[in-house]
Design an enzyme around this catalytic site. Structure first.
Site, mmCIF file in Angstrom:
data_model
loop_
_atom_site.group_PDB
_atom_site.id
_atom_site.type_symbol
_atom_site.label_atom_id
_atom_site.label_comp_id
_atom_site.label_asym_id
_atom_site.label_seq_id
_atom_site.Cartn_x
_atom_site.Cartn_y
_atom_site.Cartn_z
ATOM 1 N N TYR A 141 0.823 -1.593 0.264
ATOM 2 C CA TYR A 141 -0.071 0.209 0.216
ATOM 3 C C TYR A 141 0.931 1.432 0.386
ATOM 4 O O TYR A 141 -0.037 2.678 -0.276
ATOM 5 C CB TYR A 141 -1.126 0.034 1.174
ATOM 6 C CG TYR A 141 -2.021 -1.099 1.558
ATOM 7 C CD1 TYR A 141 -2.385 -2.026 0.060
ATOM 8 C CD2 TYR A 141 -3.226 -0.952 2.237
ATOM 9 C CE1 TYR A 141 -3.281 -2.856 0.055
ATOM 10 C CE2 TYR A 141 -3.827 -2.292 2.232
ATOM 11 C CZ TYR A 141 -3.954 -2.485 1.330
ATOM 12 O OH TYR A 141 -4.761 -3.913 0.551
ATOM 13 N N LYS A 189 3.411 -15.588 2.099
ATOM 14 C CA LYS A 189 3.311 -16.309 0.737
ATOM 15 C C LYS A 189 4.815 -16.383 0.798
ATOM 16 O O LYS A 189 5.168 -16.277 -0.433
ATOM 17 C CB LYS A 189 2.677 -15.279 -0.059
ATOM 18 C CG LYS A 189 2.223 -16.171 -0.987
ATOM 19 C CD LYS A 189 0.975 -16.974 -1.014
ATOM 20 C CE LYS A 189 0.939 -17.806 -2.263
ATOM 21 N NZ LYS A 189 -0.110 -19.169 -2.478
ATOM 22 N N ASP A 221 -3.432 -17.733 1.871
ATOM 23 C CA ASP A 221 -4.451 -19.404 0.905
ATOM 24 C C ASP A 221 -5.058 -19.468 1.615
ATOM 25 O O ASP A 221 -6.630 -20.098 2.212
ATOM 26 C CB ASP A 221 -4.189 -19.128 -0.054
ATOM 27 C CG ASP A 221 -2.649 -20.012 -0.448
ATOM 28 O OD1 ASP A 221 -1.984 -19.852 1.101
ATOM 29 O OD2 ASP A 221 -2.596 -20.627 -1.218
ATOM 30 N N ASP A 245 -5.226 -6.825 6.353
ATOM 31 C CA ASP A 245 -6.099 -6.130 5.802
ATOM 32 C C ASP A 245 -8.153 -7.168 4.978
ATOM 33 O O ASP A 245 -8.810 -7.022 5.607
ATOM 34 C CB ASP A 245 -6.192 -4.728 4.128
ATOM 35 C CG ASP A 245 -6.992 -4.178 3.986
ATOM 36 O OD1 ASP A 245 -8.329 -4.561 4.477
ATOM 37 O OD2 ASP A 245 -6.887 -3.880 2.439
ATOM 38 N N ASP A 249 -11.008 -8.645 7.342
ATOM 39 C CA ASP A 249 -12.372 -8.269 6.828
ATOM 40 C C ASP A 249 -13.013 -9.238 7.332
ATOM 41 O O ASP A 249 -14.154 -9.672 7.476
ATOM 42 C CB ASP A 249 -12.993 -8.353 5.820
ATOM 43 C CG ASP A 249 -12.655 -6.080 5.625
ATOM 44 O OD1 ASP A 249 -12.186 -5.562 6.981
ATOM 45 O OD2 ASP A 249 -12.965 -5.984 4.368
#
Ligand code: NAD
Length: 372
Positions: A141, A189, A221, A245, A249
């Site tokens: 970001y 990852k 994942d 992020d 959620d």
């Protein structure tokens, strides 16, 4: 304790839920004999309407000198088409950047009686009480370079992490795990990304200072799948900005209404505490917003900014008690059932904090372990 708390009610339902949380903070003050100086400053569209910037310099200055900051929400459709720097939401990014809030903590737990409020089967959800610790100021970001190619046919972002950034967020996660069930799951990852390989290496190094905390690693994942299939298997999930992020959620969604979710954003100075939801203009001003996310954020403020663990636990218990009595705001009520208003829910939670007149202050404090 004497402490200063800055309220930034903001827009839409922000002022309603912050007023509810302030009532609960006053009840804590009375019950435990503290003295909170609670002040209010404008932010977002509320500041724009006063002819000020979305984050007025005076508001930022008040934030810098407060012990803890409780924010409602910002955002107002009236300002949606303005230039980006004059949008209410720009205040959020600005205050996070100015206070260098690099650690975002988002707990997700099932409140008693709300096992059926989320999309999962009650037996899958049972016992879920997890905390996502997300790195908030680095990674994809913020990484440079970023942008579109001159011909507009491609675009790029940069994911970059330094050892120092990974180390400080890791310590936050391990410290939090020590106050919970001593288990950190670091999510990366590492099979594909170099930043993830550095992440894993640094997390392992930091873990050596926390021999009492169990550490495991999971690819993002696999973690996304496990949050949906076995959420109660997690205690603290430690992860970088983009993965956090998405996972926070997802974790929030499985435990029910958006109105229930609190958060903390921490740096090395004052922390910012806010419900996860936005300004909800569709329901603003009708006394129907669920104040629990804001009230639980006030509990996080007591826990993390003021180290008032017993008081924070008492708020969580008061929320449980109000829910156990069957009180439900409109977002939680079954179709056809009558719903409690924002003020009614806040009053019930504040009342649960007020000891019966024959007991001494703090005498009904709960000995339950603290939850970060
Ligand atoms: P939202 O979170 O405001 O609302 C989404 C839905 O959830 C709406 O139907 C709303 O009524 C409901 N809802 C939200 N909070 C609730 C509560 N406490 N009780 C009951 N129902 C609740 O998201 P949105 O509609 O996408 O955004 C509205 C505005 O909020 C936009 O301007 C957006 O930019 C802003 N926003 C601000 C923040 C923040 O301040 N941190 C976060 C997200 C969105």
């Amino acid at each position: 304790m004497i402490a200063s708390i800055l309220l930034l009610p903001g827009d839409g339902i922000g002022p309603e839920v912050v007023a509810a949380a302030a009532d609960v903070l006053r009840a804590v003050e009375a019950r435990f004999g503290h003295s909170f100086t609670i002040t209010t400053a404008p932010i977002g569209a509320a500041a724009l309407r006063l002819g000020l910037a979305p984050l007025p310099p005076e508001t930022l200055e008040a934030a810098r000198t407060a012990d803890g900051i409780l924010l409602g929400a910002v955002g107002d459709p009236e300002f949606d088409r303005g230039d980006a720097s004059r949008r209410p939401e720009s205040a959020l990014l600005e205050i996070r950047r100015a206070l260098q809030l690099y650690a975002n903590l988002r707990p997700a737990r099932v409140w008693p009686g709300l096992e059926n409020a989320g999309p999962l089967k009650a037996e899958v959800l049972a016992g879920t009480d997890l905390l996502v610790v997300r790195e908030l100021t680095g990674g994809l970001y913020y990484g440079e370079p970023r942008g579109f190619a001159a011909d507009g046919q491609s675009a790029h972002n940069t994911m970059r992490y330094s050892r120092a950034e990974i180390e400080r967020i890791s310590r936050r996660a391990f410290d939090a795990a020590r106050t919970r069930r001593q288990h950190v799951t670091s999510v990366d990852k590492a099979n594909v990304l170099e930043t993830s390989r550095l992440w894993r290496q640094v997390v392992i190094e930091v873990s050596r200072d926390y021999p009492d905390v169990r550490l495991d690693h999971m690819y993002v994942d696999a973690c996304a799948m496990k949050v949906a299939l076995a959420p109660s298997s997690f205690d603290v999930i430690l992860t970088e900005n983009l993965f956090g992020d998405i996972l926070s959620d997802e974790a929030g969604a499985i435990v029910g209404s958006l109105g229930l979710l609190p958060s903390a954003s921490l740096g090395d100075g004052p922390g910012l505490f806010e419900p996860v939801h936005g300004s909800a203009p569709d329901i603003a001003g009708h006394n129907v917003a669920n104040p629990i996310g804001a009230i639980a954020s006030a509990a996080m403020l007591l826990r993390h900014a003021l180290a008032l663990t017993t008081e924070a636990d008492a708020i969580d218990l008061a929320i449980e008690e109000a829910l156990r009595k069957g009180l439900r705001t409109r977002d939680l009520a079954a179709t056809g059932d009558s719903a409690a208003g924002t003020r009614e829910m806040a009053a019930a939670i504040a009342a649960a904090l007020t000891p019966p007149s024959h007991s001494s202050p703090g005498s009904v404090a709960d000995p339950r372990r603290s939850r970060a």
